[in-house]
Design an enzyme around this catalytic site. Structure first.
Site, PDB file in Angstrom:
ATOM      1  N   GLU A 182      32.838  33.893  42.238  1.00 34.01           N
ATOM      2  CA  GLU A 182      32.864  35.289  42.684  1.00 34.01           C
ATOM      3  C   GLU A 182      32.310  36.212  41.611  1.00 34.01           C
ATOM      4  O   GLU A 182      32.795  36.214  40.477  1.00 34.01           O
ATOM      5  CB  GLU A 182      34.308  35.693  43.019  1.00 34.01           C
ATOM      6  CG  GLU A 182      34.410  37.066  43.644  1.00 34.01           C
ATOM      7  CD  GLU A 182      35.852  37.438  43.982  1.00 34.01           C
ATOM      8  OE1 GLU A 182      36.705  37.416  43.071  1.00 34.01           O
ATOM      9  OE2 GLU A 182      36.122  37.745  45.153  1.00 34.01           O
ATOM     10  N   TYR A 201      28.899  43.201  45.645  1.00 33.27           N
ATOM     11  CA  TYR A 201      29.802  42.051  45.694  1.00 33.27           C
ATOM     12  C   TYR A 201      29.026  40.813  46.131  1.00 33.27           C
ATOM     13  O   TYR A 201      28.261  40.859  47.102  1.00 33.27           O
ATOM     14  CB  TYR A 201      30.946  42.304  46.692  1.00 33.27           C
ATOM     15  CG  TYR A 201      31.877  41.109  46.815  1.00 33.27           C
ATOM     16  CD1 TYR A 201      33.005  41.010  46.016  1.00 33.27           C
ATOM     17  CD2 TYR A 201      31.595  40.067  47.705  1.00 33.27           C
ATOM     18  CE1 TYR A 201      33.845  39.905  46.099  1.00 33.27           C
ATOM     19  CE2 TYR A 201      32.421  38.955  47.793  1.00 33.27           C
ATOM     20  CZ  TYR A 201      33.539  38.887  46.990  1.00 33.27           C
ATOM     21  OH  TYR A 201      34.361  37.795  47.061  1.00 33.27           O
TER      22      TYR A 201
END
Ligand code: ADP
Ligand code: MG
Length: 397
Positions: free
Chosen positions: A207, A119
């Protein structure tokens, strides 16, 4: 303003980010040619909607056993079959709300041989006033759940705007992601280019979930979600071109045409207020008396009668609105202009819900007189507290 995954990847590719080859399509006829242009043998057919959680999402029309909004295909024929099934249907994910979103675009992408899913994101960290990286080894899943259950697995690293991403920053990020060798070397370059893209394009969120390491050690941006700061769009016409109005709330689109600061919310009391601070306070006081605002709306300082009319129409067009509170403190804004705008709008669109008006400030007497003489069924209020109690009581019957 948000954009689709394929647009975000295209933009990041321009900065040198490693992304897979892929083709965006708008109709099923385009699927075969799109898939054939990719190397194979693994293809991924990805729904393009402005919401995450697509992989685990469900299509309303296809029943509980159908596959989700991100599908692997092992041949061109299978990719085409998925495209036919997905396009035009409604995908419900953890982020879309129950109504879901219609899938009108697909991205057919080269499949990656995934070793690890990480992530990586960039955001504006308000506590430090800097752009910060958020990194975790727990990619591909819900980062909120990771933050709640294993916060030690998340690194937040604010970046000094004077230096940008330093080698020390890049080392810290790479080691927190447990990257080594060529994967670490490549990732360090990616951190720097993502930061550059974020700052240059005035993003508010970038993101990458997941950022992957492939079996051969190369890294890749596998998913990309980008939001831009709406206040900076005027200097990015290239970004504005990527806007997909079908993904946005109609009321917000209409409001943006009139340059009204409007945000649709879930409650049932429509609010028309001047000044962002007063608008926030009005929403707070509605909540204090046990109800929920249907919107945030700041008509601004020098609104014209036409603008007030447009604002009122946007509020009444929302079927969830069961009552309206107009709360104006006339400083630059004059109370009589507001009153005229409200009356004009009511005459135009009708009024089927209770309306409470609280006016104070410049030309308040004239404003009240206009409303009193209008013959409309308006409940007038003296102050903010009184106004909130009256509208909540009216809506709750
Ligand atoms: P979302 O976050 O909306 O569910 P993603 O793009 O993150 O969508 O895809 C979900 C999952 O599908 C990823 O975590 C990954 O496991 C898999 N996936 C997505 N794109 C590819 C690809 N090009 N090759 C292989 N697997 C993929
Ligand atoms: Mg994802």
């Amino acid at each position: 303003m948000n954009i689709h995954e394929y647009q975000a990847k295209q933009l990041l590719k321009g900065y040198g980010a490693p992304v897979a080859e892929g083709v965006a399509i708008f109709s099923a006829d385009e699927a075969e040619a799109a898939a054939k242009s990719l190397p194979g043998p693994l293809y991924v057919v990805k729904s393009q909607i402005h919401a995450g959680g697509r992989g685990k999402g469900k299509f309303t029309e296809l029943g509980p056993d159908a596959k989700g909004g991100v599908r692997l295909a092992f041949s061109v024929e299978e990719a085409v079959a998925h495209a036919k099934e997905m396009l035009g249907n409604t995908l419900v994910t953890a982020q879309t709300g129950e109504a879901g979103k219609q899938v009108n675009r697909l991205y057919i992408e080269d499949g990656a041989d995934i070793e690890r899913e990480l992530y990586l994101s960039l955001l504006v960290d308000r506590s430090t006033g800097k752009v910060a990286f958020v990194a975790s080894t727990e990619g591909g899943m819900d980062i909120e759940a990771v933050a709640e259950h294993t916060p030690e697995k998340i690194l937040t690293l604010p970046i000094d705007p004077a230096t940008g991403v330093t080698d020390a920053d890049a080392d810290k990020l790479a080691s927190s992601l447990e990257l080594a060798g060529k994967s670490a070397d490549q990732a360090k370059g990616v951190f720097k280019l993502l930061y550059k893209a974020f700052v240059e394009k005035d993003m508010s969120l970038l993101e990458i979930n997941p950022f992957i390491v492939m079996k051969n050690g190369d890294v890749r941006v596998l998913d990309a979600k980008v939001s831009f700061d709406g206040n900076a769009l005027f200097r990015h016409p290239d970004v504005v071109e990527l806007r997909d109005l079908t993904e946005e709330d109609e009321k917000e689109i209409e409001a943006s045409k009139w340059d009204l600061a409007y945000v649709a919310l879930d409650g049932n009391i429509g609010c028309m207020v001047n000044g962002a601070g007063l608008a926030m306070a009005t929403m707070d006081i509605i909540k204090l008396y046990g109800a929920e605002p249907a919107n945030f709306l700041d008509v601004g300082g020098g609104a014209s009668k036409e603008k007030v009319t447009a604002a009122f129409k946007i509020i009444t067009a929302d079927p969830a609105v069961k009552g309206i509170l107009v709360n104006i403190f006339g400083g630059i804004m004059r109370c009589d202009v507001i009153a005229e705008g409200v009356i004009a709008a009511v005459k135009d669109v009708g009024l089927n819900v209770p309306l409470v008006v609280r006016l104070e400030g410049t030309r308040v007497a004239e404003g009240k007189k206009i409303i009193d003489e209008s013959g409309l069924n308006v409940i007038s209020a003296d102050d903010l507290d009184d106004a909130a109690q009256k509208i909540v009581a009216a809506v709750n019957g």
